[in-house]
Write an enzyme that holds these catalytic residues in place. Sequence first.
Site, PDB file in Angstrom:
ATOM      1  CB  THR A  16      -0.947  -0.090   1.271  1.00 24.72           C
ATOM      2  OG1 THR A  16      -0.038   0.275   2.579  1.00 24.72           O
ATOM      3  CG2 THR A  16      -1.934  -1.080   1.215  1.00 24.72           C
ATOM      4  CG  ASP A  17      -1.253   4.995  -1.149  1.00 24.95           C
ATOM      5  OD1 ASP A  17      -1.878   4.593  -0.009  1.00 24.95           O
ATOM      6  OD2 ASP A  17      -1.812   5.182  -2.199  1.00 24.95           O
ATOM      7  CG  LEU A  18       2.969   7.459   2.773  1.00 23.86           C
ATOM      8  CD1 LEU A  18       3.649   8.856   2.588  1.00 23.86           C
ATOM      9  CD2 LEU A  18       3.660   6.633   3.926  1.00 23.86           C
TER      10      LEU A  18
END
Length: 131
Positions: A16-18
């Site tokens: 995932t991203d942030l």
Amino acid sequence: MTYHYLAQHRVEFFETDLAGIVHFANFYRFMEQAEHEFFRSLGLEIHGKRQDGVVYGWPRVSASCSFKAPAYYGDVIEIGLTIIRLTRRSLTVEYQFRHDGELLANGELKTAYCIFPAGKKLESAELPDSV
């Protein structure tokens, strides 16, 4: 003849991203994971050695994915795989990604059956009858 297979993948944090949303590139990895599971379910391998010692594999010819909704860390994604075209030299597979019934993405991979003869370049080949 149409073949169907269903795989699952639980989204890990590193995918995932942030914001905790699956990075788009990982959907290509999920397609490959489902493809490998499908091959194993048929007693086949995506890469290996024939009885004559020649190495074979399924390199990608094309890949695409269209995104409809995000997937998040911890989600269990269902990956539906459908063979939409099978020839003596290639395989085209459609993928549908869903979470709790919601369509997340549609993808497609086209692969070619190839051999890697010792000391020679990669070359397209006809599928063995066993496949």
